[in-house]
Scaffold this motif. Sequence first.
Motif, PDB file in Angstrom:
ATOM      1  N   GLU A  99      -3.714  -1.498 -10.384  1.00 49.64           N
ATOM      2  CA  GLU A  99      -4.857  -2.360 -10.710  1.00 49.64           C
ATOM      3  C   GLU A  99      -5.946  -2.253  -9.654  1.00 49.64           C
ATOM      4  OE1 GLU A  99      -4.127  -6.439 -11.738  1.00 49.64           O
ATOM      5  OE2 GLU A  99      -2.307  -5.933 -12.855  1.00 49.64           O
ATOM      6  N   MET A 100      -5.551  -2.235  -8.379  1.00 47.08           N
ATOM      7  CA  MET A 100      -6.539  -2.069  -7.320  1.00 47.08           C
ATOM      8  C   MET A 100      -7.245  -0.724  -7.450  1.00 47.08           C
ATOM      9  SD  MET A 100      -5.061  -3.801  -3.800  1.00 47.08           S
ATOM     10  CE  MET A 100      -3.445  -3.033  -3.800  1.00 47.08           C
ATOM     11  N   ASP A 101      -6.487   0.325  -7.712  1.00 50.08           N
ATOM     12  CA  ASP A 101      -7.103   1.650  -7.838  1.00 50.08           C
ATOM     13  C   ASP A 101      -8.036   1.731  -9.039  1.00 50.08           C
ATOM     14  OD1 ASP A 101      -6.118   2.844  -5.542  1.00 50.08           O
ATOM     15  OD2 ASP A 101      -4.246   3.456  -6.495  1.00 50.08           O
ATOM     16  N   ASP A 102      -7.672   1.062 -10.130  1.00 48.38           N
ATOM     17  CA  ASP A 102      -8.584   0.992 -11.276  1.00 48.38           C
ATOM     18  C   ASP A 102      -9.896   0.331 -10.860  1.00 48.38           C
ATOM     19  OD1 ASP A 102      -7.104   2.233 -13.332  1.00 48.38           O
ATOM     20  OD2 ASP A 102      -5.978   0.403 -13.737  1.00 48.38           O
ATOM     21  N   ALA A 103      -9.800  -0.750 -10.084  1.00 50.95           N
ATOM     22  CA  ALA A 103     -10.998  -1.464  -9.644  1.00 50.95           C
ATOM     23  C   ALA A 103     -11.832  -0.612  -8.685  1.00 50.95           C
ATOM     24  CB  ALA A 103     -10.606  -2.783  -8.977  1.00 50.95           C
ATOM     25  N   PHE A 104     -11.170   0.074  -7.766  1.00 47.23           N
ATOM     26  CA  PHE A 104     -11.893   0.972  -6.863  1.00 47.23           C
ATOM     27  C   PHE A 104     -12.592   2.076  -7.651  1.00 47.23           C
ATOM     28  CE2 PHE A 104      -9.179  -0.691  -3.380  1.00 47.23           C
ATOM     29  CZ  PHE A 104     -10.158  -0.877  -2.415  1.00 47.23           C
ATOM     30  N   SER A 105     -11.893   2.610  -8.645  1.00 43.98           N
ATOM     31  CA  SER A 105     -12.466   3.690  -9.457  1.00 43.98           C
ATOM     32  C   SER A 105     -13.707   3.226 -10.207  1.00 43.98           C
ATOM     33  CB  SER A 105     -11.409   4.213 -10.433  1.00 43.98           C
ATOM     34  OG  SER A 105     -11.909   5.288 -11.187  1.00 43.98           O
ATOM     35  N   ARG A 106     -13.683   1.982 -10.714  1.00 40.84           N
ATOM     36  CA  ARG A 106     -14.843   1.440 -11.420  1.00 40.84           C
ATOM     37  C   ARG A 106     -16.008   1.166 -10.464  1.00 40.84           C
ATOM     38  NH1 ARG A 106     -10.717  -1.544 -14.005  1.00 40.84           N
ATOM     39  NH2 ARG A 106     -11.171  -3.380 -12.710  1.00 40.84           N
ATOM     40  N   ALA A 107     -15.683   0.769  -9.234  1.00 45.12           N
ATOM     41  CA  ALA A 107     -16.721   0.372  -8.283  1.00 45.12           C
ATOM     42  C   ALA A 107     -17.372   1.550  -7.564  1.00 45.12           C
ATOM     43  CB  ALA A 107     -16.133  -0.586  -7.255  1.00 45.12           C
ATOM     44  N   LEU A 108     -16.663   2.677  -7.506  1.00 43.78           N
ATOM     45  CA  LEU A 108     -17.152   3.828  -6.757  1.00 43.78           C
ATOM     46  C   LEU A 108     -17.571   4.950  -7.692  1.00 43.78           C
ATOM     47  CD1 LEU A 108     -14.364   3.846  -4.049  1.00 43.78           C
ATOM     48  CD2 LEU A 108     -16.792   3.513  -3.548  1.00 43.78           C
ATOM     49  N   THR A 109     -18.600   5.682  -7.313  1.00 48.49           N
ATOM     50  CA  THR A 109     -19.000   6.879  -8.039  1.00 48.49           C
ATOM     51  C   THR A 109     -18.388   8.082  -7.334  1.00 48.49           C
ATOM     52  OG1 THR A 109     -21.079   5.875  -8.724  1.00 48.49           O
ATOM     53  CG2 THR A 109     -20.953   8.277  -8.807  1.00 48.49           C
ATOM     54  N   MET A 110     -17.527   8.810  -8.035  1.00 48.47           N
ATOM     55  CA  MET A 110     -16.859   9.966  -7.432  1.00 48.47           C
ATOM     56  C   MET A 110     -17.319  11.237  -8.130  1.00 48.47           C
ATOM     57  SD  MET A 110     -12.995   8.548  -6.630  1.00 48.47           S
ATOM     58  CE  MET A 110     -12.705   7.813  -8.247  1.00 48.47           C
ATOM     59  N   LEU A 111     -17.624  12.233  -7.345  1.00 44.53           N
ATOM     60  CA  LEU A 111     -18.103  13.501  -7.878  1.00 44.53           C
ATOM     61  C   LEU A 111     -16.923  14.417  -8.171  1.00 44.53           C
ATOM     62  CD1 LEU A 111     -21.129  14.175  -5.488  1.00 44.53           C
ATOM     63  CD2 LEU A 111     -21.114  12.977  -7.686  1.00 44.53           C
ATOM     64  N   ASP A 112     -16.971  15.081  -9.338  1.00 43.63           N
ATOM     65  CA  ASP A 112     -15.870  15.958  -9.740  1.00 43.63           C
ATOM     66  C   ASP A 112     -15.629  17.087  -8.746  1.00 43.63           C
ATOM     67  OD1 ASP A 112     -15.452  14.458 -11.987  1.00 43.63           O
ATOM     68  OD2 ASP A 112     -16.621  15.751 -13.314  1.00 43.63           O
ATOM     69  N   GLN A 113     -16.703  17.550  -8.095  1.00 45.81           N
ATOM     70  CA  GLN A 113     -16.565  18.673  -7.171  1.00 45.81           C
ATOM     71  C   GLN A 113     -16.119  18.254  -5.777  1.00 45.81           C
ATOM     72  OE1 GLN A 113     -19.385  17.583  -8.526  1.00 45.81           O
ATOM     73  NE2 GLN A 113     -21.173  17.823  -7.183  1.00 45.81           N
ATOM     74  N   ALA A 114     -16.002  16.943  -5.553  1.00 47.23           N
ATOM     75  CA  ALA A 114     -15.562  16.457  -4.239  1.00 47.23           C
ATOM     76  C   ALA A 114     -14.100  16.816  -4.007  1.00 47.23           C
ATOM     77  CB  ALA A 114     -15.752  14.946  -4.152  1.00 47.23           C
ATOM     78  N   SER A 115     -13.744  16.962  -2.740  1.00 48.25           N
ATOM     79  CA  SER A 115     -12.366  17.282  -2.371  1.00 48.25           C
ATOM     80  C   SER A 115     -11.434  16.135  -2.748  1.00 48.25           C
ATOM     81  CB  SER A 115     -12.307  17.554  -0.867  1.00 48.25           C
ATOM     82  OG  SER A 115     -10.978  17.799  -0.455  1.00 48.25           O
ATOM     83  N   LEU A 116     -10.290  16.478  -3.317  1.00 49.49           N
ATOM     84  CA  LEU A 116      -9.333  15.461  -3.774  1.00 49.49           C
ATOM     85  C   LEU A 116      -8.513  14.936  -2.604  1.00 49.49           C
ATOM     86  CD1 LEU A 116      -8.038  13.959  -6.189  1.00 49.49           C
ATOM     87  CD2 LEU A 116      -6.412  15.864  -6.355  1.00 49.49           C
ATOM     88  N   HIS A 117      -8.515  13.621  -2.456  1.00 52.42           N
ATOM     89  CA  HIS A 117      -7.701  12.951  -1.426  1.00 52.42           C
ATOM     90  C   HIS A 117      -6.344  12.632  -2.030  1.00 52.42           C
ATOM     91  CE1 HIS A 117      -6.627   9.851   1.629  1.00 52.42           C
ATOM     92  NE2 HIS A 117      -7.353  10.624   2.401  1.00 52.42           N
ATOM     93  N   SER A 118      -5.264  12.906  -1.300  1.00 55.94           N
ATOM     94  CA  SER A 118      -3.925  12.766  -1.889  1.00 55.94           C
ATOM     95  C   SER A 118      -3.475  11.322  -2.040  1.00 55.94           C
ATOM     96  CB  SER A 118      -2.895  13.525  -1.041  1.00 55.94           C
ATOM     97  OG  SER A 118      -2.795  12.942   0.251  1.00 55.94           O
ATOM     98  N   GLU A 119      -4.064  10.419  -1.260  1.00 57.93           N
ATOM     99  CA  GLU A 119      -3.641   9.021  -1.280  1.00 57.93           C
ATOM    100  C   GLU A 119      -4.790   8.157  -1.793  1.00 57.93           C
ATOM    101  OE1 GLU A 119      -0.867   6.396   1.664  1.00 57.93           O
ATOM    102  OE2 GLU A 119      -2.596   7.373   2.569  1.00 57.93           O
ATOM    103  N   THR A 120      -4.464   7.206  -2.644  1.00 56.67           N
ATOM    104  CA  THR A 120      -5.494   6.339  -3.212  1.00 56.67           C
ATOM    105  C   THR A 120      -5.742   5.133  -2.306  1.00 56.67           C
ATOM    106  OG1 THR A 120      -3.962   4.910  -4.429  1.00 56.67           O
ATOM    107  CG2 THR A 120      -4.645   6.979  -5.519  1.00 56.67           C
ATOM    108  N   PRO A 121      -6.889   4.447  -2.496  1.00 56.20           N
ATOM    109  CA  PRO A 121      -7.132   3.229  -1.713  1.00 56.20           C
ATOM    110  C   PRO A 121      -6.037   2.179  -1.903  1.00 56.20           C
ATOM    111  CG  PRO A 121      -9.154   3.936  -2.793  1.00 56.20           C
ATOM    112  CD  PRO A 121      -8.052   4.796  -3.326  1.00 56.20           C
ATOM    113  N   GLY A 122      -5.551   2.018  -3.140  1.00 61.76           N
ATOM    114  CA  GLY A 122      -4.493   1.050  -3.393  1.00 61.76           C
ATOM    115  C   GLY A 122      -3.216   1.377  -2.647  1.00 61.76           C
ATOM    116  N   MET A 123      -2.879   2.664  -2.589  1.00 67.43           N
ATOM    117  CA  MET A 123      -1.696   3.080  -1.837  1.00 67.43           C
ATOM    118  C   MET A 123      -1.853   2.765  -0.354  1.00 67.43           C
ATOM    119  SD  MET A 123      -0.933   6.824  -3.454  1.00 67.43           S
ATOM    120  CE  MET A 123      -0.378   7.069  -5.143  1.00 67.43           C
TER     121      MET A 123
END
Length: 200
Positions: free
Chosen positions: A88-112
């Motif tokens: 649920e936290m990660d869903d909220a972070f995802s809605r609140a932040l604009t992430m670019l498809d070409q950005a490097s993928l981080h292995s750990e989410t904010p909720g984790m």
Amino acid sequence: MGERQIPVAKSVARLHDDATARWHLPNGAEIVADGGFEAMIVAQHRENFDLWHEEDEARNPGASDARIAAVKHAIDGLNQRRNDLVEEMDDAFSRALTMLDQASLHSETPGMMIDRMSIMALKIYHTHEETIRATASEAHRQKNLLRLAVLREQRADLERCFDELMTDIRAGQKRFKIYRQMKMYNDPELNPVLYGQVAK
């Protein structure tokens, strides 16, 4: 939930520490959260708090088989809610932040990361207790003072990593995916022991 509501790591740590101290009081005083991310952080920390103490009970050598079974069931439920709240936290972070498809993928989410900070807060609280426990030896207290210093350093590192991730996402350099836990053990349609009971 907008980006301006996204917490900084120090505020997360303060929430965790305040809640941990309050919940250990005899009356178990509740935390009044402001809603949004703060409410989710407190709710998720509560699951870890309760999970920590149920796991202590599970290790009680004097506990009856029935008590251990009840604790195990409680742990399963708490663990499920803990992981659900991370998502649920990660869903909220995802809605609140604009992430670019070409950005490097981080292995750990904010909720984790917040989940890890939550557990760290509990370790810090209980290790501090061991440094002041009247029945402990001086050697035990000194050992735990060293452990406490390490835990605080580890949490500071994690806080810095969390804030850096938020900065990098805003700069278009990092992104994360929401990793669904796909827990099976509590699902009566996926756990063969549970759906086997229904079929009997």
